[in-house]
Design an enzyme around this catalytic site. Structure first.
Site, mmCIF file in Angstrom:
data_model
loop_
_atom_site.group_PDB
_atom_site.id
_atom_site.type_symbol
_atom_site.label_atom_id
_atom_site.label_comp_id
_atom_site.label_asym_id
_atom_site.label_seq_id
_atom_site.Cartn_x
_atom_site.Cartn_y
_atom_site.Cartn_z
ATOM 1 N N ASP A 427 2.603 -1.960 1.329
ATOM 2 C CA ASP A 427 1.176 -2.196 1.098
ATOM 3 C C ASP A 427 1.023 -2.579 -0.375
ATOM 4 O O ASP A 427 1.881 -2.258 -1.193
ATOM 5 C CB ASP A 427 0.399 -0.913 1.407
ATOM 6 C CG ASP A 427 -1.051 -1.009 1.003
ATOM 7 O OD1 ASP A 427 -1.711 -1.974 1.389
ATOM 8 O OD2 ASP A 427 -1.505 -0.108 0.269
ATOM 9 N N ASP A 630 -3.538 2.525 6.239
ATOM 10 C CA ASP A 630 -2.094 2.345 6.420
ATOM 11 C C ASP A 630 -1.527 3.289 7.478
ATOM 12 O O ASP A 630 -0.390 3.098 7.926
ATOM 13 C CB ASP A 630 -1.347 2.598 5.101
ATOM 14 C CG ASP A 630 -1.699 1.580 4.032
ATOM 15 O OD1 ASP A 630 -1.918 0.411 4.397
ATOM 16 O OD2 ASP A 630 -1.754 1.955 2.847
#
Length: 734
Positions: A427, A630
């Protein structure tokens, strides 16, 4: 210790005493799994613990305890989170064994000297056999009593462990020694029985020492916590154990003392050493309103702290719990070893019986001694302990090293999977980057750079907008004194109009400038384009109707981001960045960090699908992230790695947590996994190879049972020492 498992019922953790080898652990598992109401069982011999998942509607914890006790083992009530400073169970066990061993080895040395004198005809000692009998009795039946009890308990419940092999071998040798009193020209095995038991006990003692070292990580974590606290009640100070503290209690922490709880500073100012959490050796300032973590060290001021988390809820306690659970879990590679261990002892007993029959059939009554000699050697040299210790000891050392280096591994399966990862997906925000914008550039046109930065900081002083805060922090880092504003007007979607020291100041985007009739020259557009191609956000500053300069802010990369990515690429792994940012910004950040494959403009709910797509391409994927959005992707990945400074839900969904938030810890996790499983392969190769070679040699009659006893002890110790070699490996960034 009990808990709730939403998928499999309730969980109970047992500390078990009296396990002597991996077969004991296998027997407990086998017996409990047959019981109605027990869903799953994992018994780890090196930890002397069992984790039992059960249905509370069908069975109670007390019944489980009784079942373990009926199998001949102890259930020990001990909470390691609040262990006192008194001697631990392992230390007490070592001290007890040492006393017995001192006596046993002294007598054994005497027996060995006596046997050698007779063998070499140095001197004949009157009553030799009676002396051997008197010396062997206490070794075989007093010092060896726990071994015989363990064997009886095992056989009583239809199973067999290492104790059965040693008990059978020593009793067989001792019995022939008694029989030799009545058979002329026979060789007494009395001294042999004593030596077998002596070397067995020596091996157990050395093995206990080595096992205690493999589990040192939890003891080190326990040592980080404070044992007492200065609780303030009605203005008075009371010294109390940390376990007596409750939420909202007020504690005083003086210089040089450990913070006893997780809490918030309500009074005082000090520097606190938080290296146990962050890995940074430089202390950080803590004052009213700041959070502090239990186990960190107060350096130079007095702090008054209100407890927010105590006992098992503290950060340190959660780390210890995570390490315990990881060490108690089993890796898939251990399944084969467990299966072999379960059948090992019965197979060995069968081979020993066949060995006796074979030699007896060759030599008849005159070959009785040779038959006993060979069959006893088979019993004694066969060691399922090495096989049972091969995987869990390495897992214990590996997960412990991870915790010491800021990497929490949820279970052994995650550690095993990590070694096969070929793609790491990152990420962007809060993972590769710091998660907050910082000032990166100041470009002056009609004013000096410091003047532009001072004006921008003055206008944004007190702003809660992330970009405004970045400008203020940038000015402060330069040591600039900010001016007060006379007029302040926020223009929605454009920026701010203000007056500073009598001068009209505009700060915002191009729309704000156009609304004031200010145009941009081509050279300025080129400069803006250059900055935006680097993934930066540009802010325009105009003074008295004229563009004075531009400022750029960006979410900057973490210090070790590029190093970590390059290291992974150097090891042959593919690196991917997954972000919701626009393509230009994402590509710019990817170029800075060295990632070629950039997946941009991915919405939160699409991240999981992107991970699945990579997996469908045949990749083994690790996902590194920190945010709530996430969590699905972390759960979908083969290994989910959460930044510990991120959200709780991301950490809960992950398999590995990086406590310190640095990306070099991803490298640590990878190295730790690969090193650990290299050690496991070596251990299993040695354990299988040892027994494959040793049993035929013993059956051939070429191996003394005494040498067999020494070899048996050394096989387990060699596996333990090989696992401890992990501690010499460099798993962290240089």
């Amino acid at each position: 210790m009990t808990g709730k498992n939403n998928n499999d019922g309730h969980i109970i953790k047992l500390n078990i005493g009296g396990m002597h080898c991996a077969s004991c652990a296998a027997n407990i598992e086998k017996s409990l799994k047959k019981t109605e109401g027990i869903i799953d069982v994992s018994v780890v011999f090196p930890l002397e613990s069992a984790t039992v998942s059960y249905d509370p509607q069908k069975i109670e914890p007390a019944e489980i305890d009784k079942m373990v006790q009926d199998l001949g083992f102890e259930v020990l009530a001990q909470d390691p989170l609040f262990e006192s400073e008194e001697e631990t169970k392992v230390e007490l066990e070592l001290r007890s064994r040492k006393r017995v061993l001192f006596f046993v080895m002294a007598v054994t040395i005497f027996l060995e000297a006596l046997m050698l004198m007779e063998m070499w005809h140095v001197v004949h000692v009157p009553g030799h056999d009676w002396i051997m009998l008197a010396a062997a009795l206490p070794i075989v039946f007093w010092a060896g009593l726990p071994t015989h009890k363990g064997a009886m308990n095992s056989l009583r419940h239809g199973s067999a462990n290492m104790d059965v092999l040693i008990s059978m071998g020593t009793i067989a040798a001792f019995s022939w020694g008694i029989a030799s009193f009545f058979i002329s020209d026979s060789v007494s095995f009395m001294g042999l029985s004593a030596m077998i038991m002596a070397f067995h006990l020596l091996g157990r003692y050395l093995e206990t020492i080595a096992r205690s070292k493999t589990s040192s990580a939890i003891r080190k974590l326990l040592e980080l916590g404070a044992k007492t606290a200065r609780m303030i009640v009605d203005g008075e100070e009371r010294q109390v154990p940390v376990e007596a503290l409750k939420q909202e209690d007020l504690v005083m922490v003086k210089p040089g003392e450990k913070v006893p709880v997780d809490g918030v500073v309500v009074e005082g100012y000090s520097s606190v050493d938080e290296s146990m959490v962050t890995g940074e050796s430089i202390p950080v300032d803590r004052t009213v309103g700041d959070e502090v973590i239990g186990g960190t060290m107060n350096k130079n001021g007095v702090l008054m702290v209100k407890a927010s988390k105590v006992g098992k809820d503290t950060f340190l306690a959660q780390i210890i719990k995570a390490v315990e659970e990881a060490q108690a879990s089993k890796a898939p590679i251990q399944v084969l070893a467990d299966r072999v261990t379960a059948y090992f002892v019965p197979v060995v007993v069968t081979i020993a019986v066949l060995t006796f029959i074979a030699w007896f059939s060759i030599g008849g009554l005159s070959g009785m001694e040779r038959a006993l000699f060979a069959s006893i050697a088979v019993l004694v040299i066969s060691c399922p302990c090495a096989l049972g210790l091969a995987t869990p000891t390495a897992i214990m050392v590996g997960t412990g090293m991870g915790a010491e280096n800021g990497v929490l591994i949820k279970d052994a399966e995650s550690l095993q999977t990590m070694k096969d990862i070929d793609t790491v997906v990152f990420d962007k925000t809060g993972t590769l980057t710091r998660g907050e914008p910082s000032l990166t550039d100041v470009v002056a046109f009609s004013e000096g750079e410091e003047d532009i930065l001072r004006l921008a900081g003055s206008v944004e002083y007190g702003s809660e907008h992330p970009i405004g805060q970045a400008l203020v922090q940038g000015a402060r880092k330069k040591g600039l004194v900010l001016d007060s504003t006379e007029v302040f007007e926020a223009v929605t979607g454009m920026g701010v109009k203000s007056r500073v020291n009598g001068r009209e100041v505009l700060l915002g985007n191009p729309k704000l400038l156009f609304s004031a009739g200010i145009s941009l020259e081509d050279r300025i557009k080129e400069e803006v384009y250059r900055l935006e191609n680097q993934g930066k956000t540009v802010v325009y500053l105009a003074v008295e109707g004229k563009l004075a300069g531009i400022l750029a802010v960006a979410d900057t990369l973490k210090d070790d981001a590029r190093w970590a990515v390059n290291y992974l690429k150097g090891k042959g792994l593919e690196t991917v960045m997954l972000t919701g940012d626009n393509q230009r910004t994402a590509t710019a950040i990817g170029a800075q960090v060295g990632i070629n494959q950039v997946l941009s403009e991915v919405l939160p709910h699409e991240k999981e699908a992107e991970i699945r797509r990579l997996q469908e391409e045949g990749r083994k994927v690790a996902m590194v992230g920190d945010g709530i959005n996430d969590a699905p992707a972390l759960a979908q990945a083969d290994v989910g790695i959460a930044i510990g400074t991120g959200t709780d839900i991301a950490i809960e969904a992950s398999d590995i947590t990086l406590i310190r938030g640095d990306l070099s810890s991803v490298v640590t996790a990878l190295n730790l996994s690969r090193f650990t499983f290299n050690i496991i392969r070596q251990n299993l190769f040695w354990a299988f190879g040892y027994n494959t070679l040793a049993i035929p040699i013993a059956a051939s009659g070429l191996l003394s049972p005494v040498i067999a006893a020494i070899a048996m002890a050394m096989s387990s110790i060699s596996v333990l020492l090989n696992s401890l070699r992990l501690k010499q490996k460099r798993v962290v960034k240089n």
